[in-house]
Design a protein around this motif. Sequence first.
Motif, PDB file in Angstrom:
ATOM      1  N   UNK A  31      51.860   0.309  52.682  1.00  0.00           N
ATOM      2  CA  UNK A  31      50.884   0.910  53.519  1.00  0.00           C
ATOM      3  C   UNK A  31      49.831   0.098  54.287  1.00  0.00           C
ATOM      4  N   UNK A  32      49.865  -0.016  55.481  1.00  0.00           N
ATOM      5  CA  UNK A  32      49.066  -0.805  56.077  1.00  0.00           C
ATOM      6  C   UNK A  32      47.684   0.194  56.413  1.00  0.00           C
ATOM      7  N   UNK A  33      46.495  -0.652  55.956  1.00  0.00           N
ATOM      8  CA  UNK A  33      45.186   0.218  56.028  1.00  0.00           C
ATOM      9  C   UNK A  33      44.877   0.563  57.562  1.00  0.00           C
ATOM     10  N   UNK A  34      45.052  -0.369  58.529  1.00  0.00           N
ATOM     11  CA  UNK A  34      44.633  -0.142  59.761  1.00  0.00           C
ATOM     12  C   UNK A  34      45.445   0.837  60.386  1.00  0.00           C
ATOM     13  N   UNK A  35      46.617   1.158  60.186  1.00  0.00           N
ATOM     14  CA  UNK A  35      47.475   2.384  60.445  1.00  0.00           C
ATOM     15  C   UNK A  35      47.102   3.670  60.230  1.00  0.00           C
ATOM     16  N   UNK A  36      46.783   3.524  58.562  1.00  0.00           N
ATOM     17  CA  UNK A  36      46.319   4.748  58.135  1.00  0.00           C
ATOM     18  C   UNK A  36      44.901   5.189  58.661  1.00  0.00           C
ATOM     19  N   UNK A  37      44.111   4.212  58.875  1.00  0.00           N
ATOM     20  CA  UNK A  37      42.754   4.365  59.369  1.00  0.00           C
ATOM     21  C   UNK A  37      42.860   5.076  61.158  1.00  0.00           C
TER      22      UNK A  37
ATOM     23  N   UNK B  42      64.328 -15.010  32.068  1.00  0.00           N
ATOM     24  CA  UNK B  42      65.378 -15.991  31.452  1.00  0.00           C
ATOM     25  C   UNK B  42      66.421 -15.113  31.049  1.00  0.00           C
ATOM     26  N   UNK B  43      66.294 -14.001  30.991  1.00  0.00           N
ATOM     27  CA  UNK B  43      67.819 -13.196  30.719  1.00  0.00           C
ATOM     28  C   UNK B  43      68.589 -12.981  31.943  1.00  0.00           C
ATOM     29  N   UNK B  44      69.581 -12.373  31.654  1.00  0.00           N
ATOM     30  CA  UNK B  44      70.541 -12.318  32.910  1.00  0.00           C
ATOM     31  C   UNK B  44      69.985 -11.200  33.858  1.00  0.00           C
ATOM     32  N   UNK B  45      70.403 -11.620  35.217  1.00  0.00           N
ATOM     33  CA  UNK B  45      69.936 -10.731  36.308  1.00  0.00           C
ATOM     34  C   UNK B  45      71.115 -10.484  37.060  1.00  0.00           C
ATOM     35  N   UNK B  46      70.728  -9.254  37.935  1.00  0.00           N
ATOM     36  CA  UNK B  46      71.541  -9.074  39.065  1.00  0.00           C
ATOM     37  C   UNK B  46      70.815  -8.990  40.277  1.00  0.00           C
ATOM     38  N   UNK B  47      71.463  -9.189  41.752  1.00  0.00           N
ATOM     39  CA  UNK B  47      70.933  -9.092  42.804  1.00  0.00           C
ATOM     40  C   UNK B  47      70.629  -7.908  43.470  1.00  0.00           C
ATOM     41  N   UNK B  48      69.709  -7.522  43.925  1.00  0.00           N
ATOM     42  CA  UNK B  48      69.775  -6.436  44.859  1.00  0.00           C
ATOM     43  C   UNK B  48      68.744  -6.637  46.177  1.00  0.00           C
ATOM     44  N   UNK B  49      69.348  -5.908  47.132  1.00  0.00           N
ATOM     45  CA  UNK B  49      68.594  -6.000  48.333  1.00  0.00           C
ATOM     46  C   UNK B  49      67.857  -4.570  48.961  1.00  0.00           C
ATOM     47  N   UNK B  50      67.057  -4.865  49.793  1.00  0.00           N
ATOM     48  CA  UNK B  50      66.400  -3.683  50.252  1.00  0.00           C
ATOM     49  C   UNK B  50      65.766  -4.040  51.588  1.00  0.00           C
ATOM     50  N   UNK B  51      65.707  -3.286  52.746  1.00  0.00           N
ATOM     51  CA  UNK B  51      65.221  -3.617  53.904  1.00  0.00           C
ATOM     52  C   UNK B  51      63.784  -2.596  54.275  1.00  0.00           C
ATOM     53  N   UNK B  52      62.782  -3.403  54.726  1.00  0.00           N
ATOM     54  CA  UNK B  52      61.649  -2.487  54.792  1.00  0.00           C
ATOM     55  C   UNK B  52      61.059  -2.942  56.303  1.00  0.00           C
ATOM     56  N   UNK B  53      60.454  -2.050  56.946  1.00  0.00           N
ATOM     57  CA  UNK B  53      59.997  -2.261  58.200  1.00  0.00           C
ATOM     58  C   UNK B  53      58.740  -3.056  58.103  1.00  0.00           C
ATOM     59  N   UNK B  54      57.960  -2.900  56.911  1.00  0.00           N
ATOM     60  CA  UNK B  54      56.726  -3.873  56.807  1.00  0.00           C
ATOM     61  C   UNK B  54      56.671  -4.073  55.294  1.00  0.00           C
ATOM     62  N   UNK B  55      56.423  -5.527  55.055  1.00  0.00           N
ATOM     63  CA  UNK B  55      56.376  -5.763  53.651  1.00  0.00           C
ATOM     64  C   UNK B  55      54.685  -5.806  53.332  1.00  0.00           C
ATOM     65  N   UNK B  56      53.806  -5.796  54.381  1.00  0.00           N
ATOM     66  CA  UNK B  56      52.678  -6.097  53.945  1.00  0.00           C
ATOM     67  C   UNK B  56      52.295  -7.409  53.518  1.00  0.00           C
ATOM     68  N   UNK B  57      51.514  -7.344  52.421  1.00  0.00           N
ATOM     69  CA  UNK B  57      51.254  -8.639  51.699  1.00  0.00           C
ATOM     70  C   UNK B  57      52.278  -8.822  50.288  1.00  0.00           C
TER      71      UNK B  57
END
Lengths: 262, 153
Positions: B135-141, B36-51
């Motif tokens: 981190x995608x578990x399948x990639x890791x394995x 409910x307090x004041x906020x400001x907006x930020x952005x970020x790009x990700x190659x994979x956001x997962x869940x």
Amino acid sequence: MAIVRSLRGIGKRVINAVWRTGYGARFFLMTLFYSGMSFRRFRLTVREMFFSGVMSLIIILVAGMFVGMVLGLQGYETLKRYGSESALGSLVALSLVRELGPVLAALLFASRAGSAMTAEIGLMKATEQIDAMELMAVNPIARVVAPRFWAGVISMPLLAAMFSAMGVFGGYVVGVVLIGVDEGSFWSQMQSAVDFQHDVLNGVIKSFVFGVAVTVISLFEGYDAPPTAEGVSGATTRTVVQSSLVILMLDFILTAFMFRGD
Amino acid sequence: MERTTLDLWVGAFVVAGIAALVVLALKVGNLSTYNVSDTYQLQAHFTNVGGLKPTASIRSAGVLVGRVTSIVLDTDRYEAKVTMSIDKRYQFPKDTFANILTSGLLGEQYIGLIPGGDDKMLQNGDEFKKTQSAVVLEDLIGKFLYNSTDSKK
């Protein structure tokens, strides 16, 4: 001949069922149409809210408490295997708010308040009070049925909310106080898992729909009961059986609509 | 209108029911944790956001500093563009690292901010330059299996 007789019997039952469905639908629409009096003379509705809502309170609160406690115990035993006891809060809250709160509260409401409504109206019919009202040009649907209908519809979501809140408290007592799950993670996991609009509001909508279904069935069974002792007792039984089945069926349909694609 | 004990009981019943709803909304649901307090907006790009989901928390040093407001696919870069609202009380340097992390083994995914050493602070509408995807578990394995068969040769 025996085959013809049994076929005739089946046909009679089917026609009777369809006839009752149509009559029930007309009864429901008439109740909505004559609802004006239950708001103009709101005292009538308040009086019925006392009998259907307040009088069901004890059974709802006690049952909610115990259901929450069982969920806490069972959930802990299951989650312990995966080492995620901290998810107990979200398990208890989600199952109560989404499913068990509305459904169990409605089942208890049907057997506590619904059957009482059926018996009351059936008895009014057996003692010719309904006929007397019609003779005095008082519409029994507006005077007797509509206030009870609205009382049930208003009471049901409130009872379901109290059931869920009490269940969460029961889960907290067993999980945190007795077993010793971390209190902070119990509440924080619960809050991150339960969404107000998606879970709490949908639960309220569910209990509202159940309230409409249970009260309509109870009132219709009472209104349609044969005016004998046997008739009234049969109607009361039918109320409980039919409302329970309708609640579970509607629950499946509503759940399929609300939580699809999660 | 005369007052009766019946009215009192029904009134108490309605109040208790509404109180239960409020408890469910505030204590059980996450209505109270919406900022409910004041906020400001930020952005970020990700190659994979997962869940990662909208309303997921954003934490720095374990403290809740904001929430994810939206996740969309940026069709210019074919990456997930995550918009987040951060509490105005917290300012972060320009070279802050944004990582998608998981709380516990079965927990939810959240964005963890690791502040850098830049003098300039991120302003409303700015973007995190350094990000690390989920981190995608399948990639890791997959990587693990690939490496272990490689080393045997």
